[in-house]
Design a protein around this motif. Structure first.
Motif, PDB file in Angstrom:
ATOM      1  N   MET A  89       2.378  11.702   3.570  1.00 34.18           N
ATOM      2  CA  MET A  89       3.146  10.601   2.982  1.00 34.18           C
ATOM      3  C   MET A  89       4.090  11.102   1.882  1.00 34.18           C
ATOM      4  O   MET A  89       5.198  10.591   1.736  1.00 34.18           O
ATOM      5  N   ARG A  90       3.662  12.099   1.125  1.00 32.88           N
ATOM      6  CA  ARG A  90       4.558  12.677   0.101  1.00 32.88           C
ATOM      7  C   ARG A  90       5.742  13.356   0.777  1.00 32.88           C
ATOM      8  O   ARG A  90       6.881  13.229   0.324  1.00 32.88           O
ATOM      9  N   GLN A  91       5.471  14.071   1.880  1.00 34.09           N
ATOM     10  CA  GLN A  91       6.526  14.709   2.667  1.00 34.09           C
ATOM     11  C   GLN A  91       7.527  13.677   3.190  1.00 34.09           C
ATOM     12  O   GLN A  91       8.715  13.932   3.258  1.00 34.09           O
ATOM     13  N   GLU A  92       7.013  12.507   3.576  1.00 31.67           N
ATOM     14  CA  GLU A  92       7.851  11.422   4.095  1.00 31.67           C
ATOM     15  C   GLU A  92       8.623  10.722   2.979  1.00 31.67           C
ATOM     16  O   GLU A  92       9.476   9.884   3.246  1.00 31.67           O
ATOM     17  N   GLY A  93       8.265  11.012   1.727  1.00 26.44           N
ATOM     18  CA  GLY A  93       8.959  10.397   0.594  1.00 26.44           C
ATOM     19  C   GLY A  93       8.313   9.126   0.081  1.00 26.44           C
ATOM     20  O   GLY A  93       8.981   8.280  -0.515  1.00 26.44           O
ATOM     21  N   TYR A  94       7.001   8.964   0.317  1.00 24.39           N
ATOM     22  CA  TYR A  94       6.286   7.766  -0.122  1.00 24.39           C
ATOM     23  C   TYR A  94       5.100   8.119  -1.009  1.00 24.39           C
ATOM     24  O   TYR A  94       3.941   8.011  -0.593  1.00 24.39           O
ATOM     25  N   PRO A  95       5.357   8.527  -2.249  1.00 24.06           N
ATOM     26  CA  PRO A  95       4.265   8.959  -3.136  1.00 24.06           C
ATOM     27  C   PRO A  95       3.264   7.852  -3.468  1.00 24.06           C
ATOM     28  O   PRO A  95       2.081   8.129  -3.630  1.00 24.06           O
ATOM     29  N   ARG A  96       3.727   6.594  -3.540  1.00 22.48           N
ATOM     30  CA  ARG A  96       2.810   5.489  -3.854  1.00 22.48           C
ATOM     31  C   ARG A  96       1.848   5.235  -2.683  1.00 22.48           C
ATOM     32  O   ARG A  96       0.666   4.958  -2.887  1.00 22.48           O
ATOM     33  N   HIS A  97       2.345   5.362  -1.466  1.00 21.84           N
ATOM     34  CA  HIS A  97       1.506   5.206  -0.269  1.00 21.84           C
ATOM     35  C   HIS A  97       0.524   6.377  -0.173  1.00 21.84           C
ATOM     36  O   HIS A  97      -0.605   6.215   0.291  1.00 21.84           O
ATOM     37  N   ALA A  98       0.973   7.548  -0.622  1.00 26.70           N
ATOM     38  CA  ALA A  98       0.119   8.746  -0.601  1.00 26.70           C
ATOM     39  C   ALA A  98      -1.148   8.510  -1.426  1.00 26.70           C
ATOM     40  O   ALA A  98      -2.238   8.943  -1.041  1.00 26.70           O
ATOM     41  N   LEU A  99      -1.012   7.807  -2.540  1.00 26.84           N
ATOM     42  CA  LEU A  99      -2.181   7.538  -3.393  1.00 26.84           C
ATOM     43  C   LEU A  99      -3.225   6.706  -2.663  1.00 26.84           C
ATOM     44  O   LEU A  99      -4.428   6.922  -2.826  1.00 26.84           O
ATOM     45  N   VAL A 100      -2.780   5.763  -1.829  1.00 24.35           N
ATOM     46  CA  VAL A 100      -3.723   4.954  -1.050  1.00 24.35           C
ATOM     47  C   VAL A 100      -4.464   5.848  -0.055  1.00 24.35           C
ATOM     48  O   VAL A 100      -5.689   5.756   0.081  1.00 24.35           O
ATOM     49  N   CYS A 101      -3.740   6.723   0.620  1.00 21.36           N
ATOM     50  CA  CYS A 101      -4.382   7.657   1.568  1.00 21.36           C
ATOM     51  C   CYS A 101      -5.458   8.464   0.852  1.00 21.36           C
ATOM     52  O   CYS A 101      -6.588   8.589   1.327  1.00 21.36           O
ATOM     53  N   GLU A 102      -5.083   8.987  -0.281  1.00 22.87           N
ATOM     54  CA  GLU A 102      -5.923   9.906  -1.047  1.00 22.87           C
ATOM     55  C   GLU A 102      -7.146   9.231  -1.659  1.00 22.87           C
ATOM     56  O   GLU A 102      -8.158   9.869  -1.879  1.00 22.87           O
ATOM     57  N   ARG A 103      -7.050   7.943  -1.952  1.00 19.98           N
ATOM     58  CA  ARG A 103      -8.070   7.280  -2.765  1.00 19.98           C
ATOM     59  C   ARG A 103      -8.910   6.234  -2.011  1.00 19.98           C
ATOM     60  O   ARG A 103      -9.663   5.508  -2.634  1.00 19.98           O
ATOM     61  N   HIS A 104      -8.797   6.165  -0.673  1.00 17.72           N
ATOM     62  CA  HIS A 104      -9.490   5.080   0.043  1.00 17.72           C
ATOM     63  C   HIS A 104     -10.847   5.480   0.629  1.00 17.72           C
ATOM     64  O   HIS A 104     -11.561   4.638   1.151  1.00 17.72           O
ATOM     65  N   THR A 105     -11.214   6.754   0.575  1.00 21.61           N
ATOM     66  CA  THR A 105     -12.460   7.206   1.211  1.00 21.61           C
ATOM     67  C   THR A 105     -13.680   6.713   0.433  1.00 21.61           C
ATOM     68  O   THR A 105     -13.746   6.885  -0.779  1.00 21.61           O
ATOM     69  N   GLY A 106     -14.623   6.109   1.144  1.00 21.74           N
ATOM     70  CA  GLY A 106     -15.778   5.489   0.482  1.00 21.74           C
ATOM     71  C   GLY A 106     -15.247   4.371  -0.403  1.00 21.74           C
ATOM     72  O   GLY A 106     -14.463   3.543   0.040  1.00 21.74           O
ATOM     73  N   THR A 107     -15.658   4.387  -1.683  1.00 20.54           N
ATOM     74  CA  THR A 107     -15.020   3.485  -2.658  1.00 20.54           C
ATOM     75  C   THR A 107     -14.235   4.354  -3.631  1.00 20.54           C
ATOM     76  O   THR A 107     -14.063   4.040  -4.795  1.00 20.54           O
ATOM     77  N   GLY A 108     -13.775   5.488  -3.112  1.00 23.31           N
ATOM     78  CA  GLY A 108     -13.138   6.503  -3.935  1.00 23.31           C
ATOM     79  C   GLY A 108     -14.137   7.627  -4.157  1.00 23.31           C
ATOM     80  O   GLY A 108     -15.344   7.443  -4.000  1.00 23.31           O
ATOM     81  N   ILE A 109     -13.598   8.798  -4.484  1.00 25.99           N
ATOM     82  CA  ILE A 109     -14.445   9.974  -4.719  1.00 25.99           C
ATOM     83  C   ILE A 109     -14.118  10.509  -6.105  1.00 25.99           C
ATOM     84  O   ILE A 109     -12.964  10.813  -6.399  1.00 25.99           O
ATOM     85  N   SER A 110     -15.137  10.616  -6.945  1.00 23.28           N
ATOM     86  CA  SER A 110     -14.913  11.144  -8.295  1.00 23.28           C
ATOM     87  C   SER A 110     -14.863  12.671  -8.255  1.00 23.28           C
ATOM     88  O   SER A 110     -15.397  13.303  -7.341  1.00 23.28           O
ATOM     89  N   LYS A 111     -14.228  13.224  -9.271  1.00 18.77           N
ATOM     90  CA  LYS A 111     -14.156  14.675  -9.438  1.00 18.77           C
ATOM     91  C   LYS A 111     -15.568  15.271  -9.425  1.00 18.77           C
ATOM     92  O   LYS A 111     -15.816  16.313  -8.818  1.00 18.77           O
TER      93      LYS A 111
END
Length: 182
Positions: A89-111
């Motif tokens: 999504m970042r490659q496609e030029g959609y950084p805000r959408h990229a955050l959804v991809c990155e943060r949707h697994t489970g209820t989110g994954i902590s460091k």
């Protein structure tokens, strides 16, 4: 004016493949649930067009993972699909959408979870932040790509999340109160 998420999916998934059919069906289920909830809460002032696009694209990275049961024959472990999708999504030029991809697994994954579980993703927090990110993550929990025919109950979702610890269930319960309140 906005982007066409299906066109982006078709760039990475040939339309006649099992992976495409499964991804599109799942994405439409999650999108419909997220938009239905969002419309019941005008007071939250959620960005509906963003929810539509990002919910449709939240799993764009699955083809890069080894998940033959959903027609995906990539190299990466399934847990990587969010991180890899975010890269696309970042490659496609959609950084805000990229955050959804990155943060949707489970209820989110902590460091801390990344470190404790030695997950094969960069060490950082992958927790949904914006209300839209949280809503899409929440809506996603109701549908499985491997059993797309039925919506999961709250109890079944909580049971599935329980193996990831209390914090995960607490986040889901908070979202249930927030998003399912009449």
């Amino acid at each position: 004016m906005g982007m066409d998420p299906v066109k982006i999916i078709e760039k990475y998934y040939p339309a006649n493949t099992e992976a495409y059919q499964i991804l599109l069906h799942h994405s439409k289920q999650v999108t419909k649930k997220a938009l239905t909830i969002a419309r019941k809460h005008p007071e939250m002032r959620l960005d509906l067009s963003f929810i539509y696009e990002a919910a449709m694209l939240h799993d764009i990275g699955v083809f890069l993972c080894n998940a033959p049961e959903i027609g995906c024959y990539g190299e990466a472990e399934y847990i990587c699909h969010g991180h890899l999708g975010a890269g696309l999504m970042r490659q496609e030029g959609y950084p805000r959408h990229a955050l959804v991809c990155e943060r949707h697994t489970g209820t989110g994954i902590s460091k801390e979870m990344v470190i404790a579980e030695q997950l094969p993703i960069p060490v950082q927090d992958y927790l949904p932040v914006s209300p839209e990110e949280q809503l899409i993550c929440f809506a996603d929990k109701f549908y499985s790509k491997s059993h797309p025919e039925k919506e999961k109950s709250i109890g079944k979702i909580r049971k599935g999340l329980s193996r990831y610890g209390n914090e995960t269930i607490m986040r889901f319960d908070n979202w249930s109160k927030l998003f399912l309140a009449e």
